[in-house]
Motif scaffolding. Structure first.
Motif: not given
Length: 180
Positions: A58-80
């Motif tokens: 499921w990757g490594f996931n972090v999130a924050h708010w930009e106004g009324d939008t919830f922004v999720v950034l992720s990396t480290g996803h298994d290439a399978r």
């Protein structure tokens, strides 16, 4: 043989099955009906790791708010995992940005952008997805019991177990239990 690897974030998000969102003070979980997977998304201010310790389904996931939008950034996803149900690949270097905006009382809009230079010359922008929210009062009044367990349990594991363990002599009958 049948294998049941988790489908990965992008594929799970574009699949039409329901997603349950569980919110805690320092993180949010996305609980997917398809595959019954649980994805943690950290909301405690931490940053994405520069070099993830290991690839994750499921990757490594972090999130924050930009106004009324919830922004999720992720990396480290298994290439399978795949990007979609057609089997488009990605590398372990893939970075995914998800932007969730509640556009009205019962509709959540998702915009995803995937950046993966080893595989794709430019960022892949998914078609905007709209998800319909199930209000709590409906959940309480309807008796809805939650997501179904849409698990993958390969039956060939049972067949292999029976052949190797329960029927070691090839007699077609289970082995007798040990005497005590």
């Amino acid at each position: 043989y049948q294998y049941c690897n988790p489908m990965g974030v992008t594929r799970a998000l574009i699949y039409p099955d329901p997603i349950e969102i569980i919110q805690l003070p320092d993180r949010m979980y996305q609980h997917y009906m398809w595959g019954y997977g649980i994805r943690p998304i950290w909301t405690d201010g931490r940053k994405l790791p520069d070099d993830p310790d290991q690839a994750r389904w499921w990757g490594f996931n972090v999130a924050h708010w930009e106004g009324d939008t919830f922004v999720v950034l992720s990396t480290g996803h298994d290439a399978r995992t795949w990007i979609d149900h057609f089997g488009y690949p990605h590398s372990q270097d893939m970075v995914l940005e998800e932007r969730y905006t509640r556009i009205n009382y019962d509709t959540l809009e998702l915009k995803m952008t995937l950046t993966d230079p080893p595989y794709y010359a430019k960022p892949w922008v998914a078609q905007t997805k709209r998800m319909h929210l199930i209000p709590r009062d409906f959940i309480k009044s309807s008796g809805w019991s939650g997501l179904l367990e849409d698990l993958c349990a390969p039956v060939d594991e049972v067949d292999t177990f029976n052949r190797l363990i329960r029927d070691p002599a090839g007699t077609g009958k289970p082995a007798a239990p040990p005497r005590r």
